[in-house]
Write an enzyme that holds these catalytic residues in place. Structure first.
Site, PDB file in Angstrom:
ATOM      1  N   CYS A   7      60.946 -45.910  -4.048  1.00  0.00           N
ATOM      2  CA  CYS A   7      60.412 -44.582  -3.729  1.00  0.00           C
ATOM      3  C   CYS A   7      60.373 -44.353  -2.217  1.00  0.00           C
ATOM      4  O   CYS A   7      60.322 -45.299  -1.440  1.00  0.00           O
ATOM      5  CB  CYS A   7      59.002 -44.456  -4.304  1.00  0.00           C
ATOM      6  N   ASP A 130      49.157 -46.786 -10.769  1.00  0.00           N
ATOM      7  CA  ASP A 130      49.133 -47.033  -9.327  1.00  0.00           C
ATOM      8  C   ASP A 130      47.710 -47.431  -8.928  1.00  0.00           C
ATOM      9  O   ASP A 130      46.754 -47.180  -9.665  1.00  0.00           O
ATOM     10  CB  ASP A 130      49.545 -45.739  -8.598  1.00  0.00           C
TER      11      ASP A 130
HETATM   12  O1  LIG Z   1      54.789 -42.532  -0.457  1.00  0.00           O
HETATM   13  C1  LIG Z   1      54.016 -41.640  -0.113  1.00  0.00           C
HETATM   14  O2  LIG Z   1      53.842 -41.377   1.071  1.00  0.00           O
HETATM   15  C2  LIG Z   1      53.251 -40.879  -1.148  1.00  0.00           C
HETATM   16  C3  LIG Z   1      52.577 -39.750  -0.763  1.00  0.00           C
HETATM   17  C4  LIG Z   1      51.841 -39.042  -1.688  1.00  0.00           C
HETATM   18  C5  LIG Z   1      51.772 -39.464  -2.998  1.00  0.00           C
HETATM   19  C6  LIG Z   1      52.444 -40.611  -3.396  1.00  0.00           C
HETATM   20  C7  LIG Z   1      53.185 -41.315  -2.476  1.00  0.00           C
HETATM   21  N1  LIG Z   1      53.860 -42.460  -2.829  1.00  0.00           N
HETATM   22  C8  LIG Z   1      53.847 -43.017  -4.125  1.00  0.00           C
HETATM   23  C9  LIG Z   1      54.762 -44.175  -4.221  1.00  0.00           C
HETATM   24  O3  LIG Z   1      55.594 -44.413  -3.418  1.00  0.00           O
HETATM   25  C10 LIG Z   1      54.692 -45.057  -5.394  1.00  0.00           C
HETATM   26  O4  LIG Z   1      54.835 -44.269  -6.534  1.00  0.00           O
HETATM   27  C11 LIG Z   1      53.460 -45.887  -5.488  1.00  0.00           C
HETATM   28  O5  LIG Z   1      52.308 -45.223  -5.100  1.00  0.00           O
HETATM   29  C12 LIG Z   1      53.592 -47.211  -4.780  1.00  0.00           C
HETATM   30  O6  LIG Z   1      53.479 -47.133  -3.448  1.00  0.00           O
HETATM   31  P1  LIG Z   1      53.311 -48.463  -2.586  1.00  0.00           P
HETATM   32  O7  LIG Z   1      51.983 -49.049  -2.899  1.00  0.00           O
HETATM   33  O8  LIG Z   1      53.441 -48.011  -1.187  1.00  0.00           O
HETATM   34  O9  LIG Z   1      54.431 -49.378  -2.993  1.00  0.00           O
END
Ligand SMILES: O=C(O)c1ccccc1NCC(=O)[C@H](O)[C@H](O)COP(=O)(O)O
Length: 241
Positions: A7, A130
């Site tokens: 993502c 999440d």
């Molecule tokens: O990535 C972002 O900045 C973001 C902003 C607003 C809502 C969601 C967002 N990201 C979600 C994700 O990238 C993934 O679905 C998930 O939350 C995992 O993220 P991570 O813990 O950084 O791997």
């Protein structure tokens, strides 16, 4: 077949890394306060580069109809990832309006949060579990924060279930073995700093996830046997005198 999603991609070279590594899904973030935010134009250009090699998810946070219309028209995504406080009714309305599968993100911090997932069963096409954001967070996801995976282990839960939150190349194998999800999603764990993806970490993440998925799927038949009540073996007919 379980899938791996990367993502928050925003550059051609890191998109190529995700595709070359074999990620089945990639995601573009349409949340202005995110360091991974992409404009419609940039996302459309990146989407053309995907060329059907992976499914494209668009991530929005409590987006209104006009914003969603514009995103869907410009990108023709495969999946809508809703990462805000969208109610089951709103999810159903968005799904019907766009005729696209919806992956609804829900925060998990305690067993009670699994009950909230039930409200989306049969409404969302997939649930993305999440971590809940820290209190002072400026974004509801993509914070690189994990939750207690054992909360999901061996529990009845909506499917498909996609695991996310604080995953990285070193912990994704253990997470998969504990949760046995239908997919995994990562953003921060394959970055050098928020919004800056690292191609080597993308490759390492996809490889580690693939290896763990292969392991749990090989193990499945044996697990199924262990709980099974077997019919008594037929007696071996006596032979000879
Ligand atoms: O990535 C972002 O900045 C973001 C902003 C607003 C809502 C969601 C967002 N990201 C979600 C994700 O990238 C993934 O679905 C998930 O939350 C995992 O993220 P991570 O813990 O950084 O791997």
């Amino acid at each position: 077949m379980p899938f791996v999603k990367i993502c928050g991609l925003s550059t051609p070279d890191t998109l190529d890394a995700a595709l070359d590594a074999g990620a089945e899904m990639i995601g573009f973030v349409f949340f202005a306060k995110s360091p991974r935010y992409v404009t419609l134009e940039r996302a459309a250009a990146l989407g053309r580069r995907v060329g059907g090699r992976a499914r494209q998810a668009v991530l929005t946070v409590d987006a209104g109809d006009t914003e969603l219309e514009a995103i869907v028209a410009a990108l023709r995504p495969d999946v809508l990832q809703l990462h805000g406080r969208e109610s089951p009714e709103r999810v159903a309305a968005i799904r019907a309006r766009h005729g696209l599968p919806v992956m609804k993100a829900l925060g998990v911090a305690a067993a009670a949060d699994l009950a909230a997932m039930e409200a989306y069963r049969g409404v969302a096409d997939a649930i993305l579990a999440d971590a809940k954001p820290p209190k002072d967070a400026v974004r509801p996801g993509g914070n690189g924060r994990a939750f207690d995976w054992t909360l999901l282990a061996g529990r009845e839960r909506p499917r498909p279930l996609v695991l996310s939150g604080g995953l990285d190349p070193d912990n994704v194998g253990e997470a998969i073995r504990i949760v046995r999800p239908d997919g995994v999603d990562v953003s921060s764990g394959v970055e050098d700093q928020p919004g800056v993806k690292n191609p080597d970490r993308i490759f390492a993440f996809v490889a580690a996830a693939r290896a763990a998925f292969a392991q749990i799927h090989e193990a499945l038949p044996l697990e199924a046997w262990s709980g099974e009540r077997r019919a008594p073996r037929p007696a071996v007919p006596a032979t000879g005198p």
